[in-house]
Structure formats: structure tokens, C-alpha cells
Design a protein around this motif. Structure first.
Motif, PDB file in Angstrom:
ATOM      1  N   ALA A 140       0.773  -1.317   0.083  1.00 27.31           N
ATOM      2  CA  ALA A 140       0.140   0.040  -0.134  1.00 27.31           C
ATOM      3  C   ALA A 140       0.821   1.231   0.155  1.00 27.31           C
ATOM      4  N   ARG A 141       1.968   1.244   0.749  1.00 30.67           N
ATOM      5  CA  ARG A 141       2.738   2.201   0.900  1.00 30.67           C
ATOM      6  C   ARG A 141       3.699   2.523  -0.644  1.00 30.67           C
ATOM      7  N   LEU A 142       3.897   1.581  -1.099  1.00 36.11           N
ATOM      8  CA  LEU A 142       4.591   1.678  -2.482  1.00 36.11           C
ATOM      9  C   LEU A 142       3.621   2.246  -3.489  1.00 36.11           C
ATOM     10  N   ARG A 143       2.471   1.730  -3.495  1.00 36.81           N
ATOM     11  CA  ARG A 143       1.551   2.188  -4.339  1.00 36.81           C
ATOM     12  C   ARG A 143       1.333   3.805  -4.140  1.00 36.81           C
ATOM     13  N   ALA A 144       1.338   4.185  -2.960  1.00 35.57           N
ATOM     14  CA  ALA A 144       0.943   5.639  -2.661  1.00 35.57           C
ATOM     15  C   ALA A 144       2.265   6.441  -3.059  1.00 35.57           C
ATOM     16  N   MET A 145       3.336   5.847  -3.220  1.00 39.45           N
ATOM     17  CA  MET A 145       4.579   6.896  -3.570  1.00 39.45           C
ATOM     18  C   MET A 145       4.353   7.805  -4.835  1.00 39.45           C
ATOM     19  N   HIS A 146       4.872   8.774  -4.626  1.00 40.88           N
ATOM     20  CA  HIS A 146       4.850   9.638  -5.914  1.00 40.88           C
ATOM     21  C   HIS A 146       5.577   9.239  -7.492  1.00 40.88           C
ATOM     22  N   GLY A 147       4.877   9.573  -8.366  1.00 43.78           N
ATOM     23  CA  GLY A 147       5.530   9.236  -9.723  1.00 43.78           C
ATOM     24  C   GLY A 147       4.175   8.535 -10.547  1.00 43.78           C
ATOM     25  N   ARG A 148       4.126   9.038 -11.661  1.00 45.01           N
ATOM     26  CA  ARG A 148       2.988   8.398 -12.486  1.00 45.01           C
ATOM     27  C   ARG A 148       3.316   7.189 -13.202  1.00 45.01           C
ATOM     28  N   LYS A 149       4.658   6.706 -13.149  1.00 45.60           N
ATOM     29  CA  LYS A 149       5.042   5.648 -14.006  1.00 45.60           C
ATOM     30  C   LYS A 149       5.248   4.197 -13.113  1.00 45.60           C
ATOM     31  N   ARG A 150       5.775   3.286 -13.299  1.00 46.11           N
ATOM     32  CA  ARG A 150       6.047   1.991 -12.654  1.00 46.11           C
ATOM     33  C   ARG A 150       6.749   2.112 -11.354  1.00 46.11           C
TER      34      ARG A 150
END
Length: 166
Positions: A140-150
Motif C-alpha cells: 500500500a505504501r509503495l502504491r502511494a509513492m509519488h510518480g506516474r510510472k512504474r
């Protein structure tokens, strides 16, 4: 403070980089750190490559860093049976007191769909393994990280810092 660390090897030398951040959705680092390692032993063919471990430990010591969590580009475990990877070795070297989240673009045969995270509309998942933190929370935390790409923005930044030596 949370840290993302990366190590870049060049011949028998290495550069360890870290970016510090407070919020998971941060677009910029609160601080960056670099350590230059004058001599690194060559990787041993057929063995788990742990050359990053002393580099990460030197970076933490040199800058007197005590993060609440460390995110690495790599694996904490190599499979669902929790065969130790680099991240597990870092976790143990820190006395099991600092959670480690490993994020990788590479797929390993022993890691099933439960370790996958798909960010935004990307089709290729990232693989997440961890120690000292629940896998669901880490994903969940990784999903929330900034950035529009992978790959999140701050993970790209730390990789650039390590390669370019600042």
C-alpha cells in the motif's frame, strides 16, 4: 525519516546513495546522502551478491542515520519460503529494528502474485518483499509513492545519485 538506498559499482569502487523522505507521497527528498567506498570485493559467481551490505552500513554510519524504515532496490526474500536476500541481511545487520522493504522490477520464480504491485496504469508489476513490516502495508505504501510510472520518483532519484555520484 524513511530512506531509499541504492549502490552503484564501478570497477572495485562503489557509491552508496540515500534519499530521505517523510511522507510516502513526497515528490522530493528532504535530504540526500552519498558515501564513496574505495574498495569493494568482486561478486562471487554463483553466490548471493551481498556487496551492497557493507556499502549501505557504511552510508548509515558515516552520516549517522537512524531511519524508521529503509527501502531498497532489490529483494528482502528470494521466494515465498523467505530465503534471505540482500534486504534480510540488512535487516539482521540492523538488529531487526528497522523495517526493510525491497522493490524490484525483476521477477524471480519463487515469488507469486501476492508479491506484485501495479502502480497507476502500468501493466508490468513491481515485486515487493519485506521484513519487519506487513506485506500488505508495504504494498500500500509503495502504491502511494509519488510518480506516474512504474518506478516511484524517489527511487529513480536515488538510482541517479548513486550512478552520477551526486
Amino acid at each position: 525519516m524513511k530512506l531509499i538506498v541504492a549502490v552503484h559499482f564501478e570497477d572495485a569502487q562503489a557509491t552508496a546513495a540515500a534519499v530521505a523522505f517523510d511522507a510516502w507521497d513526497a515528490a522530493e527528498a528532504t535530504r540526500t546522502y552519498l558515501s564513496h567506498i574505495a574498495h569493494v570485493e568482486p561478486a562471487v559467481r554463483g553466490a548471493l551478491d551481498l556487496r551492497e551490505l557493507p556499502c549501505v552500513m557504511q552510508l548509515l554510519r558515516e552520516h549517522k542515520l537512524a531511519p524508521e524504515l529503509i527501502l531498497i532496490d532489490g529483494f528482502v526474500h528470494l521466494d515465498a519460503d523467505e530465503t534471505p536476500g540482500l534486504g534480510q541481511h540488512i535487516f539482521h545487520a540492523l538488529g531487526g529494528s528497522v523495517p526493510i522493504v525491497g522493490v524490484s522490477k525483476k521477477r524471480l520464480p519463487g515469488l507469486t502474485a501476492q508479491f506484485e504491485v501495479i502502480r497507476e496504469e502500468e501493466t508490468q508489476p513491481l515485486l515487493v518483499t519485506c521484513a519487519g513490516i506487513d506485506i500488505g502495508a508495504a504494498k500500500a505504501r509503495l502504491r502511494a509513492m509519488h510518480g506516474r510510472k512504474r518506478v516511484p520518483t524517489l527511487m529513480k532519484l536515488v538510482a541517479r545519485l548513486a550512478k552520477n555520484k551526486g
